[in-house]
Design an enzyme around this catalytic site. Structure first.
Site, short mmCIF file in Angstrom:
data_model
loop_
_atom_site.label_atom_id
_atom_site.label_comp_id
_atom_site.label_asym_id
_atom_site.label_seq_id
_atom_site.Cartn_x
_atom_site.Cartn_y
_atom_site.Cartn_z
N LYS A 198 0.85 -1.20 0.00
CA LYS A 198 0.00 0.00 0.00
C LYS A 198 0.88 1.24 0.00
O LYS A 198 1.51 1.56 1.00
CB LYS A 198 -0.91 0.05 1.23
CG LYS A 198 -2.05 1.04 0.98
CD LYS A 198 -2.60 1.71 2.21
CE LYS A 198 -1.82 2.91 2.66
NZ LYS A 198 -1.90 4.08 1.75
N GLU A 227 9.94 1.26 10.64
CA GLU A 227 10.92 2.34 10.56
C GLU A 227 10.18 3.64 10.71
O GLU A 227 9.32 3.97 9.88
CB GLU A 227 11.65 2.24 9.21
CG GLU A 227 12.96 2.99 9.22
CD GLU A 227 12.80 4.39 8.68
OE1 GLU A 227 12.50 5.29 9.49
OE2 GLU A 227 12.98 4.57 7.47
N GLU A 269 9.54 15.10 15.74
CA GLU A 269 9.96 15.13 14.34
C GLU A 269 9.16 16.19 13.59
O GLU A 269 7.94 16.08 13.47
CB GLU A 269 9.75 13.75 13.71
CG GLU A 269 10.32 13.64 12.32
CD GLU A 269 10.18 12.23 11.74
OE1 GLU A 269 9.07 11.67 11.79
OE2 GLU A 269 11.19 11.69 11.24
N CYS A 314 13.57 10.87 7.23
CA CYS A 314 13.57 10.27 8.56
C CYS A 314 14.96 10.34 9.21
O CYS A 314 15.09 10.36 10.43
CB CYS A 314 13.10 8.82 8.48
SG CYS A 314 13.96 7.89 7.21
P1 NAI Z 1 1.59 7.90 8.32
O1 NAI Z 1 2.40 7.05 9.22
O2 NAI Z 1 0.16 8.12 8.70
O3 NAI Z 1 1.62 7.31 6.83
C1 NAI Z 1 2.53 6.34 6.34
C2 NAI Z 1 1.76 5.27 5.58
O4 NAI Z 1 0.89 4.61 6.49
C3 NAI Z 1 0.88 5.81 4.45
O5 NAI Z 1 0.89 4.89 3.37
C4 NAI Z 1 -0.49 5.83 5.09
O6 NAI Z 1 -1.56 5.75 4.17
C5 NAI Z 1 -0.43 4.58 5.95
N1 NAI Z 1 -1.42 4.53 7.03
C6 NAI Z 1 -2.02 5.55 7.67
N2 NAI Z 1 -2.91 5.09 8.58
C7 NAI Z 1 -2.85 3.73 8.52
C8 NAI Z 1 -3.52 2.67 9.21
N3 NAI Z 1 -4.44 2.91 10.15
N4 NAI Z 1 -3.20 1.39 8.89
C9 NAI Z 1 -2.28 1.13 7.94
N5 NAI Z 1 -1.63 2.09 7.25
C10 NAI Z 1 -1.91 3.38 7.54
O7 NAI Z 1 2.37 9.30 8.17
P2 NAI Z 1 1.77 10.72 7.72
O8 NAI Z 1 0.50 10.98 8.45
O9 NAI Z 1 1.75 10.74 6.23
O10 NAI Z 1 2.93 11.72 8.21
C11 NAI Z 1 2.94 12.21 9.55
C12 NAI Z 1 4.35 12.31 10.07
O11 NAI Z 1 4.94 11.02 10.12
C13 NAI Z 1 5.31 13.12 9.23
O12 NAI Z 1 5.18 14.49 9.46
C14 NAI Z 1 6.64 12.57 9.69
O13 NAI Z 1 7.01 13.17 10.91
C15 NAI Z 1 6.34 11.10 9.95
N6 NAI Z 1 6.74 10.26 8.81
C16 NAI Z 1 7.91 9.54 8.90
C17 NAI Z 1 8.35 8.82 7.82
C18 NAI Z 1 9.61 8.02 7.89
O14 NAI Z 1 10.32 7.95 6.92
N7 NAI Z 1 9.89 7.33 8.97
C19 NAI Z 1 7.65 8.83 6.55
C20 NAI Z 1 6.42 9.55 6.56
C21 NAI Z 1 6.01 10.25 7.66
#
Ligand code: NAI
Ligand code: MG
Length: 497
Positions: A182, A256, A391, A290
């Site tokens: 996904k 991660e 972050e 990240c």
């Molecule tokens: P998120 O963790 O919500 O999104 C990442 C992925 O998880 C996306 O594909 C999203 O659709 C999916 N997702 C969301 N809710 C889910 C659920 N209930 N079950 C399964 N999958 C789900 O991150 P978001 O909201 O886009 O960004 C928020 C913050 O997260 C950013 O500002 C940043 O600080 C951090 N982040 C860190 C990343 C990293 O590389 N470790 C990458 C993206 C965001």
């Protein structure tokens, strides 16, 4: 110009990829993919639901028996062919990453797509090395087989979609697993176009793609009884949900989850090199990384000189259209992310930090329609402030001065995160001592973001667990089976028979 044989850089619409075919979503609902530089619509994807997920998991389950028995040659050939095609359309994939994410083309050309290619080449080589072990005993032979684990759920974010796709798909395929992936709902144009191009060489059902909002598909996917593993990259709140879902059928996770990494600049550092490192860490991918070294610990004796140079470097960064090769920093990937960064800019002021440069949305010719933020330095920061602990995921670096090595080693570890870190010193013994004291998964000495092929990447503490980008990840995509062959003939004579 596109070098896609079809002529188009990308499609106007993408459905789900299920069992080798592109199909419309069950709900009929779609999500627009936008260009964060000008707000224009680029394409649209299906907003998936549980029904779509169940169909994708069924396809992956059905494909598993044959794929898990495929020869290493076949898997290696597919992975090499993917790498080859990525090289042929390097310019296209770089442009797609730039159009949808807003990262400068110079980064997607020289960093993102080459890193993605590297993952496929690395794990193509690994397909033959998934052998087990044998043990010799006087009375037995022990065999340890390394078997693929089954259907894997992989959930990836929007900041480096092609790298995230590659680092998850390549090892899972090399090990003989099937996949339901996904991608992120805001940025996934490159990933969708990649699978459109590759669907003729990946056997049907081996990789399935369900697009959509996380909450609509995540729980069904991860709790599906046929899913045997989940790999996730993203935020901590979502990871906590992923872990809860994974607890239903007791499936293993690799997570991660970002960071707030420390860069420690010592009094004996090469200042110009360290300023370049801090600048890169602030602006690369507009800080949506990240691994960013967003807590910058400056030794007090070099602080003034460092900050003068650092401020100048950030003020000289060329903001603009990310598809222009001269642009050094683009817009935040989404309005939501821009607003999140802005809220931290306000919070920093409330917490008593000072803004040395930046601190606002960037405006001016070519910038007003995009989600631009000025590269920002916060000074007068203490490590316990929220801007130093949370972050921000934007072009914002917090500066914290220090005097004694013991103090900076303690402060660097006062964080819930531990993904990366940097040390700048010309004293090797000092570099070694500080890096070994840091509770973090990767430390770069005297060059930040010095990613080296096949070295493990992953977190300590709340940055997650499991290692990717390295051969260790194959242990997460395989399971061992111990077989003991008895060499003694006859019954043992334990019972009266
Ligand atoms: P998120 O963790 O919500 O999104 C990442 C992925 O998880 C996306 O594909 C999203 O659709 C999916 N997702 C969301 N809710 C889910 C659920 N209930 N079950 C399964 N999958 C789900 O991150 P978001 O909201 O886009 O960004 C928020 C913050 O997260 C950013 O500002 C940043 O600080 C951090 N982040 C860190 C990343 C990293 O590389 N470790 C990458 C993206 C965001
Ligand atoms: Mg979220």
């Amino acid at each position: 110009m596109s070098n896609n044989p079809n002529g188009a850089l990308h499609q106007k619409e993408y459905g789900h990829l299920i069992n080798g075919a592109w199909v419309a979503g069950d709900s009929g609902k779609t999500i627009d993919l936008l260009n964060p530089f000008n707000g224009e619509k680029l394409s649209q994807i299906a907003a998936g639901n549980s029904k779509d997920v169940n169909a994708a998991v069924d396809a992956a389950s059905n494909a598993f028996p044959e794929w898990s028995q495929s020869s290493p040659n076949q898997r290696q050939e597919i992975l090499f062919e993917i790498a080859r095609r990525l090289k042929v359309r390097l310019n296209d994939y770089a442009m797609l990453e730039t159009l949808n994410n807003g990262k400068p083309l110079r980064e997607s050309l020289h960093f993102d797509i080459p890193q993605a290619i590297n993952q496929f080449e690395l794990f193509a080589g690994a397909a033959f090395h998934l052998h087990g072990q044998s043990f010799d005993y006087p009375d037995a032979i022990g065999l340890v087989h390394r078997e693929p684990i089954g259907v894997c759920a992989q959930i990836i974010p929007w900041n480096v979609p092609m790298i995230m796709m590659a680092c998850k798909i390549a090892p899972a395929l090399a090990a003989g697993n099937t996949i339901v992936m996904k991608p992120a709902e805001t940025v996934c144009l490159s990933v969708m176009e990649f699978f459109r191009e590759m669907s003729d060489i990946i056997p049907p059902g081996v990789v399935n793609i369900i697009s959509g909002y996380g909450p609509d598909v995540g729980e069904t996917l991860i709790t599906h009884p046929d899913v045997r593993k989940v790999a996730f990259t993203g935020s901590i709140p979502t990871a906590q949900k992923v872990m809860q879902y994974a607890s239903k059928n007791i499936i293993p996770q690799t997570l991660e989850l970002g960071g707030k990494s420390a860069q420690i600049v010592c009094d004996d550092a090469d200042i110009d090199a360290a300023v370049e490192g801090a600048t890169m860490s602030t602006v690369l991918n507009k800080g949506e990384v990240c691994l960013a070294g967003s807590r910058l610990f400056l030794h007090e004796t070099i602080q003034d000189e460092f900050l003068e140079k650092f401020k100048t470097a950030l003020e000289n960064i060329r903001l603009g259209d990310p598809s222009d090769i001269a642009t050094q920093m683009g817009p935040q990937a989404s309005v939501m992310q821009r607003d999140k960064v802005c809220s931290y800019l306000e919070l920093g002021a409330e917490e008593g930090a000072s803004i040395l440069t930046g601190g606002q949305r960037a405006s001016g010719v070519g910038l007003d329609d995009g989600n631009f933020i000025q590269p920002t330095i916060f000074t007068n920061v203490t490590n316990d402030m929220r801007i130093a602990q949370e972050e921000i995921f934007g072009p914002v670096t917090c500066v914290i001065p220090w005097k004694e090595d013991d103090d900076v080693m303690r402060l660097a570890n006062e964080s819930n995160y531990g993904l990366a870190g940097g040390v700048w010193t010309t004293n090797l013994a000092r570099a070694h001592k500080i890096s070994r004291s840091m509770q973090t998964g990767t430390v770069w000495i005297n060059r930040y973001y010095n990613l080296k092929s096949a070295m493990p990447l992953g977190g300590y503490k709340q940055s997650g667990f499991g290692r990717e980008f390295c051969f260790d990840v194959l242990n997460h995509y395989t399971i061992t089976k111990s077989v003991v062959i008895n060499l003694q003939e006859g019954a043992m004579g334990m019972y009266d028979q």
